[in-house]
Design a protein around this motif. Structure first.
Motif, PDB file in Angstrom:
ATOM      1  N   ILE B  60      63.333 170.925 -16.239  1.00  0.00           N
ATOM      2  CA  ILE B  60      64.658 171.249 -16.810  1.00  0.00           C
ATOM      3  C   ILE B  60      65.655 170.116 -16.509  1.00  0.00           C
ATOM      4  CG2 ILE B  60      64.385 173.771 -16.853  1.00  0.00           C
ATOM      5  CD1 ILE B  60      66.017 173.756 -14.169  1.00  0.00           C
ATOM      6  N   PRO B  61      65.470 168.922 -17.042  1.00  0.00           N
ATOM      7  CA  PRO B  61      66.321 167.787 -16.675  1.00  0.00           C
ATOM      8  C   PRO B  61      67.647 167.695 -17.419  1.00  0.00           C
ATOM      9  CG  PRO B  61      64.651 167.090 -18.219  1.00  0.00           C
ATOM     10  CD  PRO B  61      64.387 168.549 -17.931  1.00  0.00           C
ATOM     11  N   ASP B  62      67.802 168.458 -18.518  1.00  0.00           N
ATOM     12  CA  ASP B  62      68.991 168.293 -19.355  1.00  0.00           C
ATOM     13  C   ASP B  62      70.258 168.614 -18.575  1.00  0.00           C
ATOM     14  OD1 ASP B  62      67.420 169.498 -22.424  1.00  0.00           O
ATOM     15  OD2 ASP B  62      67.304 167.584 -21.363  1.00  0.00           O
ATOM     16  N   GLY B  63      71.223 167.705 -18.649  1.00  0.00           N
ATOM     17  CA  GLY B  63      72.494 167.885 -17.965  1.00  0.00           C
ATOM     18  C   GLY B  63      72.505 167.324 -16.551  1.00  0.00           C
ATOM     19  N   TYR B  64      71.397 166.759 -16.112  1.00  0.00           N
ATOM     20  CA  TYR B  64      71.276 166.212 -14.759  1.00  0.00           C
ATOM     21  C   TYR B  64      70.751 164.782 -14.802  1.00  0.00           C
ATOM     22  CZ  TYR B  64      71.184 171.198 -13.473  1.00  0.00           C
ATOM     23  OH  TYR B  64      71.458 172.535 -13.328  1.00  0.00           O
ATOM     24  N   LYS B  65      71.243 163.988 -13.859  1.00  0.00           N
ATOM     25  CA  LYS B  65      70.668 162.672 -13.616  1.00  0.00           C
ATOM     26  C   LYS B  65      70.256 162.607 -12.152  1.00  0.00           C
ATOM     27  CE  LYS B  65      73.299 160.007 -17.042  1.00  0.00           C
ATOM     28  NZ  LYS B  65      74.247 158.870 -17.238  1.00  0.00           N
ATOM     29  N   ALA B  66      69.382 161.674 -11.830  1.00  0.00           N
ATOM     30  CA  ALA B  66      68.956 161.506 -10.448  1.00  0.00           C
ATOM     31  C   ALA B  66      68.994 160.040 -10.077  1.00  0.00           C
ATOM     32  CB  ALA B  66      67.554 162.065 -10.248  1.00  0.00           C
ATOM     33  N   SER B  67      69.122 159.801  -8.785  1.00  0.00           N
ATOM     34  CA  SER B  67      69.153 158.432  -8.285  1.00  0.00           C
ATOM     35  C   SER B  67      68.412 158.367  -6.958  1.00  0.00           C
ATOM     36  CB  SER B  67      70.610 157.971  -8.100  1.00  0.00           C
ATOM     37  OG  SER B  67      70.668 156.704  -7.474  1.00  0.00           O
ATOM     38  N   ARG B  68      67.524 157.373  -6.833  1.00  0.00           N
ATOM     39  CA  ARG B  68      66.767 157.187  -5.584  1.00  0.00           C
ATOM     40  C   ARG B  68      66.981 155.732  -5.129  1.00  0.00           C
ATOM     41  NH1 ARG B  68      61.536 159.030  -3.656  1.00  0.00           N
ATOM     42  NH2 ARG B  68      61.565 158.576  -1.425  1.00  0.00           N
ATOM     43  N   PRO B  69      68.079 155.507  -4.397  1.00  0.00           N
ATOM     44  CA  PRO B  69      68.385 154.134  -3.993  1.00  0.00           C
ATOM     45  C   PRO B  69      67.536 153.630  -2.832  1.00  0.00           C
ATOM     46  CG  PRO B  69      70.036 155.646  -3.153  1.00  0.00           C
ATOM     47  CD  PRO B  69      69.132 156.455  -4.030  1.00  0.00           C
ATOM     48  N   SER B  70      66.927 154.538  -2.092  1.00  0.00           N
ATOM     49  CA  SER B  70      66.136 154.143  -0.929  1.00  0.00           C
ATOM     50  C   SER B  70      65.050 155.178  -0.682  1.00  0.00           C
ATOM     51  CB  SER B  70      67.026 154.031   0.314  1.00  0.00           C
ATOM     52  OG  SER B  70      67.551 155.292   0.663  1.00  0.00           O
ATOM     53  N   GLN B  71      64.151 154.868   0.232  1.00  0.00           N
ATOM     54  CA  GLN B  71      63.088 155.819   0.584  1.00  0.00           C
ATOM     55  C   GLN B  71      63.681 157.128   1.078  1.00  0.00           C
ATOM     56  OE1 GLN B  71      59.909 155.675   0.124  1.00  0.00           O
ATOM     57  NE2 GLN B  71      58.699 156.324   1.870  1.00  0.00           N
TER      58      GLN B  71
END
Lengths: 110, 114
Positions: B60-71
């Motif tokens: 269910i990704p709609d409306g969301y973003k994600a960020s993984r800048p580090s481990q």
């Protein structure tokens, strides 16, 4: 259809009684995990059990891959066992994603 | 002991506002996940990551973003929050092989969008 089905949906016990919670799945799996959740709380991992039987105190988890089922047995239940029990499987596709069942809500009466 | 922390633990946001939920893990796990839990729907996967710099769409990704800048860190971003995103959000980390793919969950963030 639903890939992970848990039963029963809810269960009420008297303290001291045993409980058997079931999880049936329709897809091949890499792993099976059982969690416990208090109302308003987080998920606590009880067992990571891809196959066979594991014990932890009054809890026993058994996963039988060929029969596509996993069970969680609680012996000599206590009021503090009340909460929701969730099973989750990681499918054999290798994506490391968990597919959750809808949970069994357990109430242990004093 | 596995350790996954989330912040904030509770958040009230206004419709149309931006919300960032943060997750930190000290398990040195490659994989991290964001779920939401709603009555009647159970736990649903929003986004996940295989390592620093990677993000993948869940169910269910709609409306969301994600960020993984580090481990260690994995964020969930709601650019334009809506009341339908009111929920409890859980972050998890997991191993990627060897003897265990076990996932460990954080304490959860209760988000209310007014």
């Amino acid at each position: 259809g639903q890939q992970v089905q848990q039963s029963p949906a809810s269960l009420v016990l008297q303290e001291g009684e045993n409980a058997e919670l079931q999880c049936n799945f329709s897809t091949s799996l890499n792993s099976m995990q059982w969690f416990y959740q208090r109302p308003g709380g987080s998920l606590v991992s009880l067992f990571y059990n891809p196959s066979g039987t594991k014990h932890s105190g009054r809890l026993t988890s058994t996963t039988v891959i060929k029969e596509r089922r996993s069970s969680l047995h609680i012996s000599s239940s206590q009021t503090t066992d009340s909460g929701t029990y969730l099973c989750a499987l990681e499918g054999a596709s290798g994506s490391w994603q968990l597919i959750f069942g809808s949970g069994t809500q357990l109430t242990v009466m004093p | 002991e596995a350790a996954v922390t989330q912040s904030p633990r509770n958040k009230v946001a206004v419709t149309g506002g931006k919300v960032t939920l943060s997750c930190n893990q000290t398990n040195n796990h490659n994989n991290m996940y964001w779920y939401r839990q709603d009555t009647g729907h159970g736990l649903r996967l929003i986004h996940y990551s295989y390592g620093a710099g990677s993000t993948e769409k869940g169910d269910i990704p709609d409306g969301y973003k994600a960020s993984r800048p580090s481990q260690e860190n994995f964020s969930l971003i709601l650019e334009l929050a809506t009341p339908s995103q009111t929920s409890v959000y859980f972050c998890a980390s997991g191993g990627t092989g060897g003897s265990s793919y076990e996932q460990y969950f954080g304490p959860g963030t209760r988000l209310t969008v007014l």
